[in-house]
Motif scaffolding. Structure first.
Motif, short mmCIF file in Angstrom:
data_model
loop_
_atom_site.label_atom_id
_atom_site.label_comp_id
_atom_site.label_asym_id
_atom_site.label_seq_id
_atom_site.Cartn_x
_atom_site.Cartn_y
_atom_site.Cartn_z
N LEU A 110 0.84 -1.20 0.00
CA LEU A 110 0.00 0.00 0.00
C LEU A 110 0.88 1.26 0.00
O LEU A 110 0.59 2.23 -0.70
N LEU A 112 3.84 1.56 -1.25
CA LEU A 112 4.39 1.73 -2.61
C LEU A 112 3.36 2.37 -3.52
O LEU A 112 3.69 3.28 -4.30
N ILE A 113 2.11 1.92 -3.42
CA ILE A 113 1.06 2.45 -4.30
C ILE A 113 0.83 3.94 -4.01
O ILE A 113 0.81 4.77 -4.92
N GLN A 115 2.72 6.16 -2.44
CA GLN A 115 3.86 7.00 -2.81
C GLN A 115 4.00 7.13 -4.33
O GLN A 115 4.28 8.20 -4.85
N GLY A 116 3.79 6.00 -5.01
CA GLY A 116 3.90 6.02 -6.47
C GLY A 116 2.89 6.96 -7.10
O GLY A 116 3.22 7.73 -8.00
N LEU A 117 1.65 6.92 -6.61
CA LEU A 117 0.60 7.77 -7.17
C LEU A 117 0.94 9.24 -6.98
O LEU A 117 0.85 10.05 -7.91
N ARG A 119 3.86 10.52 -6.49
CA ARG A 119 5.05 10.86 -7.27
C ARG A 119 4.67 11.08 -8.73
O ARG A 119 5.20 11.94 -9.41
N ASN A 120 3.71 10.29 -9.19
CA ASN A 120 3.27 10.41 -10.56
C ASN A 120 2.64 11.77 -10.85
O ASN A 120 2.87 12.37 -11.89
N TYR A 121 1.82 12.23 -9.91
CA TYR A 121 1.05 13.45 -10.19
C TYR A 121 1.75 14.72 -9.71
O TYR A 121 1.48 15.80 -10.21
N ALA A 228 8.99 8.12 3.44
CA ALA A 228 9.60 6.81 3.19
C ALA A 228 10.81 6.56 4.09
O ALA A 228 10.93 5.51 4.70
N TRP B 252 16.25 0.62 0.53
CA TRP B 252 15.22 -0.26 1.07
C TRP B 252 14.28 -0.79 -0.01
O TRP B 252 13.69 -1.86 0.14
N ALA B 292 7.10 6.23 -12.37
CA ALA B 292 6.56 5.83 -11.08
C ALA B 292 5.53 4.73 -11.18
O ALA B 292 5.19 4.10 -10.18
N THR B 295 6.57 1.40 -9.67
CA THR B 295 6.39 1.27 -8.23
C THR B 295 4.94 0.93 -7.91
O THR B 295 4.67 0.08 -7.07
N ILE B 296 4.02 1.61 -8.59
CA ILE B 296 2.60 1.38 -8.30
C ILE B 296 2.22 -0.05 -8.64
O ILE B 296 1.56 -0.74 -7.86
N VAL B 303 -0.13 -6.23 -2.96
CA VAL B 303 -1.44 -6.26 -2.30
C VAL B 303 -2.23 -7.48 -2.76
O VAL B 303 -2.77 -8.24 -1.94
#
Lengths: 295, 325
Positions: A110, A112-113, A115-117, A119-121, A228, B252, B292, B295-296, B303
């Motif tokens: 979760l 990762l998701i 943070q990734g979202l 970072r994307n926007y 993070a 990490w 990114a 990563t997602i 999950v």
């Protein structure tokens, strides 16, 4: 005495304050982890991501809706907490019958998701968030200059930490919570809705992370990666303190922040690793943590 | 600590001596494919997959067979890649000696961290290993010999045993194949040794293993050190392939990736981590331009894997075939 060591009081005090501020974040975040761990027995790896989310929600409220810092200080934790409750209901609650390490893996995914979202926007450059006007400027204390906002962060975190401690240790609701930590089945048999309590506890723990994020927004730039690396340090704090005690988590947080600040004065190269070194020492001497109960 | 219990206990591991025929066939087919692979795909990509396959297999020794979730395996992977790169570039050692240096360093580091980490169990163990790995990251960021943000660049490929030049990608490929395939067979041997059986006993029921007279902590330290050493072999080899040791390898997120590979392929299986590594590396390769999103997607796989697919691909296959894979 300070001059003997070649350190001037303002430098020392400045670093102590910085340490105390970092300690405030460690304390609020490790408190949230401890509250969640107490009842759910999982380590919330998404805690850093939700802290970052708190800061972003505050930024969005300001820039998209025009809601300022003070309402955001209440609203952002509620929004983050509601998001946490959603996660708990839809995913985490399916894992309670399994080994607790799966909870760690799920929340890592979760994190990762989330943070990734972001970072994307929003990229990784960081967005500015103004210090509220009331708290701009600072006080000259004679021996050092104290920016008002930083003073406020320390005060606010102490209020929230001790408020949480009071609620858990001294109220009836807290008594239910502590009882459910010891024996959820028995508490359920007494007619307490334990699943609801678990849900709200997770929401509350996560809201604490969101609150810390709003506090952090004006100090550090609002940035998808802000949680993070912080969360790993908070993990070390939690290992040092042991999660058995609410007060232990709070005190360890402040203490380690201050130690980190002092290290920055006397041995700057060591400041990034000092908490991990302390963790190693604690593991050697008292593996269950300073405030932990022996397993 | 019985994390992999539910996923592996359904298929008992063969008790007969020697390697089961099915495993022999799979390894033989795998080797045959790998021998001709560099003539069909870009060798550097294939080498990357093999390094990560060994890394995941080493990690799986600890998690799948030892029941210990380390969230800091990047420390050994990346630490070894720094040491090997330094050995090749500054000391001018040959590739095989550089890899050995890296592996030895990872082993020492693994022994030190493992000895401390086993003092806590379960979730705390994961947090302790993660925190120590972060410490290694900060050291790599600040120390002189690691080159900070730049890492150690343009590591010379050198001559194998001082004789055979590895400048050529194909030559290097066969060196990497020998190291990683050998490493994976070595891990297979450990899992199926009496030592491996004791490990499984500890994973399934630690108090009982203690009551049977096994020094559980000694076993845990040994398996942690072995796993770290083999992760080190993988990292050291990778630094020779890419001629680079960088902060990415100690971060990490690398520790998270190896957990993901193992989870996806099937923890506690022999071939799962290899498949998981192949899938994740391939995915990163093709989605590299999406930034990114990688990563997602990894987060989503995590999950889904945890919620619905805990046995992993090979785990499910193994249950269908009713044979341990």
């Amino acid at each position: 005495m300070f001059e003997l060591l070649g350190i001037s009081p303002p430098v020392l005090m400045g670093q102590l304050l910085l340490g105390l501020i970092n300690g405030s974040f460690y304390a609020v975040l490790s408190l949230g982890l401890a509250v969640i761990f107490g009842l759910l027995n999982i380590i919330n790896f998404a805690h850093g991501a939700l802290y970052m989310m708190g800061a972003f929600v505050a930024w969005m409220l300001l820039n998209y809706v025009g809601i300022g810092y003070w309402p955001a200080l209440i609203l952002a934790p509620i929004i983050v907490g509601a998001f946490g409750i959603l996660l708990e209901r839809t995913m985490l609650s399916r894992l309670y019958h399994l080994d607790h390490l799966y909870g760690l893996l799920l929340t890592f995914g979760l994190a990762l998701i989330i943070q990734g979202l972001f970072r994307n926007y929003y990229g990784i450059s960081g967005l500015p968030y103004q210090i509220p006007e009331v708290l701009s400027g600072g006080q000259n204390l004679g021996f050092m200059f104290l920016p008002n906002y930083r003073g406020w962060v320390v005060v606010a975190s102490i209020i929230v930490c001790f408020g949480t401690w009071f609620m858990i240790e001294k109220t009836r609701l807290g008594a239910y919570l502590r009882a459910a930590t010891e024996n959820p089945v028995l508490v359920g048999a007494f007619g307490v809705n334990v699943p609801l309590m678990i849900m709200l506890t997770y929401g509350f723990g996560v809201a604490l992370a969101g609150f810390a994020g709003v506090l952090a927004a004006p100090i550090y730039s609002v940035n998808p990666n802000m949680g993070a690396d912080l969360i790993i340090v908070v993990f070390a704090v939690v290992v040092i303190g042991g999660m058995g005690s609410i007060m232990g988590a709070i005190l360890t947080g402040y203490l380690l922040g201050i130690i980190e600040g002092l290290t920055r004065v006397f041995y700057p190269e060591g400041s990034a690793v000092v908490i991990f070194v302390i963790m190693a020492i604690v593991l050697m001497i008292k593996p269950e943590g300073l405030f932990g109960r022996p397993a | 600590m019985a994390m992999a219990e539910k996923t592996t206990a359904t298929v008992p591991v063969s008790q007969t001596a020697g390697m089961p025929r099915l495993h022999k066939i799979i390894f033989a087919v795998l080797l045959a494919v790998l021998l001709v692979l560099p003539f069909f795909v870009y060798p550097v990509f294939a080498m990357k997959v093999m390094c990560f396959a060994l890394f995941a297999a080493a990690f799986n020794l600890l998690l799948g067979f030892g029941g210990l979730l380390s969230f800091g395996h990047a420390a050994y992977f990346g630490g070894a890649s720094y040491v090997a790169a330094h050995a090749a570039k500054v000391w001018g050692l040959t590739p095989e000696l550089s890899v050995l240096c890296g592996a030895a360093a990872a082993g020492v580091l693994g022994f030190a961290i493992g000895s401390l980490a086993i003092r806590r169990q379960g979730i705390y163990f994961a947090m302790v290993t993660l925190a120590f790995a972060q410490m290694v990251y900060f050291v790599a960021l600040q120390a002189e010999f690691t080159g900070g943000e730049d890492g150690i660049q343009s590591v010379p490929r050198g001559d194998l045993f001082g004789v055979i030049s590895l400048q050529n990608n194909i030559a290097l490929y066969f060196f990497v194949l020998a190291v990683t395939f050998g490493g994976i067979l070595f891990l297979y041997r450990i899992v199926h040794s009496p030592f491996g059986q004791v490990l499984k006993a500890i994973r399934e029921n630690e108090p009982r293993a203690v009551s049977l007279g096994y020094d559980v902590n000694r076993y845990k330290i040994i398996v942690f050190t072995l796993s770290a050493t083999m992760a080190g072999v993988a990292g050291a080899t990778k630094s020779q392939v890419f001629q680079l040791a960088s902060l990415t390898d100690v971060h990490w997120s690398m520790s998270g990736e190896v957990v993901l590979m193992t989870l996806l392929g099937g923890m506690g299986t022999i071939f799962g981590p290899l498949l998981g590594a192949g899938i994740i590396v391939t995915m990163q390769n093709y989605l590299a331009t999406f930034g990114a999103w990688v990563t997602i997607i990894q987060g989503v796989i995590f999950v889904i894997g945890v919620l619905a697919f805990r046995e992993g691909i090979i785990g499910v296959l193994s249950r269908w075939l009713k044979k341990p894979l």
